[in-house]
Design a protein around this motif. Structure first.
Motif, PDB file in Angstrom:
ATOM      1  N   UNK A  33       0.830  -1.207   0.000  1.00  0.00           N
ATOM      2  CA  UNK A  33       0.000   0.000   0.000  1.00  0.00           C
ATOM      3  C   UNK A  33       0.870   1.265   0.000  1.00  0.00           C
ATOM      4  N   UNK A  34       1.936   1.268   0.793  1.00  0.00           N
ATOM      5  CA  UNK A  34       2.799   2.444   0.871  1.00  0.00           C
ATOM      6  C   UNK A  34       3.369   2.809  -0.504  1.00  0.00           C
ATOM      7  N   UNK A  35       3.709   1.798  -1.289  1.00  0.00           N
ATOM      8  CA  UNK A  35       4.266   2.055  -2.620  1.00  0.00           C
ATOM      9  C   UNK A  35       3.246   2.746  -3.524  1.00  0.00           C
ATOM     10  N   UNK A  36       1.966   2.409  -3.361  1.00  0.00           N
ATOM     11  CA  UNK A  36       0.928   3.069  -4.144  1.00  0.00           C
ATOM     12  C   UNK A  36       0.785   4.530  -3.711  1.00  0.00           C
ATOM     13  N   UNK A  37       0.817   4.757  -2.394  1.00  0.00           N
ATOM     14  CA  UNK A  37       0.624   6.116  -1.888  1.00  0.00           C
ATOM     15  C   UNK A  37       1.827   7.006  -2.180  1.00  0.00           C
ATOM     16  N   UNK A  38       3.022   6.420  -2.195  1.00  0.00           N
ATOM     17  CA  UNK A  38       4.229   7.194  -2.470  1.00  0.00           C
ATOM     18  C   UNK A  38       4.509   7.329  -3.963  1.00  0.00           C
ATOM     19  N   UNK A  39       3.665   6.699  -4.794  1.00  0.00           N
ATOM     20  CA  UNK A  39       3.819   6.818  -6.234  1.00  0.00           C
ATOM     21  C   UNK A  39       4.907   5.944  -6.824  1.00  0.00           C
ATOM     22  N   UNK A  40       5.409   4.978  -6.049  1.00  0.00           N
ATOM     23  CA  UNK A  40       6.452   4.100  -6.568  1.00  0.00           C
ATOM     24  C   UNK A  40       5.867   3.040  -7.503  1.00  0.00           C
TER      25      UNK A  40
END
Length: 254
Positions: A33-40
């Motif tokens: 999820x963090x990767x989606x929110x950080x745009x990675x």
């Protein structure tokens, strides 16, 4: 441009949730999820469905509209809680049609999701069109007779790609071409084939990933009559108002 990462951050903050709480609510690993929110990473289709259902917002808005710049409270909600484009009405409750004038069409791709851009568009009401989100787009060229160059086509917003049907005409808003009015040919898993009614133009494919919006054709406003052709200083709204008066007079004569 995709707004998914910014929208995920904004939607989470609006609910005062932590990343862990959102990940748990979507049954996703926190690191993913963090990767989606950080745009990675961009969420795959199945994850976009999960996010859409979690926030009750349509996938097209999650991807293509900066939700920080619009009021979600003013958006229309469908029966399955999908949220689509705002609908404005006049004092009589008639849906207003937003007009994209020829001089403003170049800015549509960058401004279609901007509240200020949309609010500054001229609007008219044509009650006989019924319900739905309507927008009038300028036509350029001779690829779709009998619609002449510099006329307008009015389209109804299509919220679901599954609603488009073969042989019907649509206004496709794409990254590569901007505003395109064509007839739908084949519909494939990752693309659509569009056809010009003028046979001198060949059919071609549009990738689904290239499409920002689709508007189903509902009517057109022709400008063949020289007296209806406005100069640069004329108001497009006046042209529509004159048409509305003509329609009213025709109805009275019946």
């Amino acid at each position: 441009m995709l707004y998914i990462s910014d929208n995920l951050k904004w939607l989470r903050s609006k609910r005062n949730l932590s990343q862990q709480e959102v990940a748990d609510g979507m049954a996703l690993p926190l690191d993913r999820y963090k990767k989606y929110e950080y745009g990675k990473n961009t969420p795959p289709a199945e994850t976009l469905v999960i996010i859409s259902r979690y926030y009750h917002i349509s996938i097209d808005l999650l991807l293509t509209v900066d939700l920080r710049k619009i009021s979600i409270d003013n958006l229309m909600q469908l029966d399955d809680n999908r949220i689509v484009l705002p609908i404005t009405v006049d004092q009589d409750g008639n849906n207003l049609i937003e007009i994209i004038p020829h001089k403003a069409q170049a800015g549509y791709l960058s401004g279609y999701a901007e509240t200020e851009y949309i609010e500054n568009l001229q609007q008219i009401a044509l009650p006989f069109l019924g319900l739905g989100k309507m927008r009038a787009f300028p036509i350029n060229g001779d690829s779709m007779p009998p619609h002449t160059n510099k006329s307008f086509v009015v389209g109804k917003y299509v919220d679901n790609l599954g609603e488009i049907k073969q042989n019907k005409t649509y206004i496709f808003i794409t990254f590569s071409e901007g505003i395109t009015y064509k007839r739908l040919g084949n519909k494939n898993d990752d693309s659509v084939t569009v056809i010009s009614d003028n046979i001198i133009y060949s059919p071609y494919e549009i990738k689904l990933s290239d499409i920002l919006e689709i508007w189903e054709y509902v009517c057109h406003i022709g400008r063949d009559d020289a007296k209806l052709l406005p100069t640069e200083s004329d108001s497009v709204k006046e042209m529509f108002l004159e048409l509305k008066r003509d329609i009213h007079e025709i109805k009275l004569k019946k």
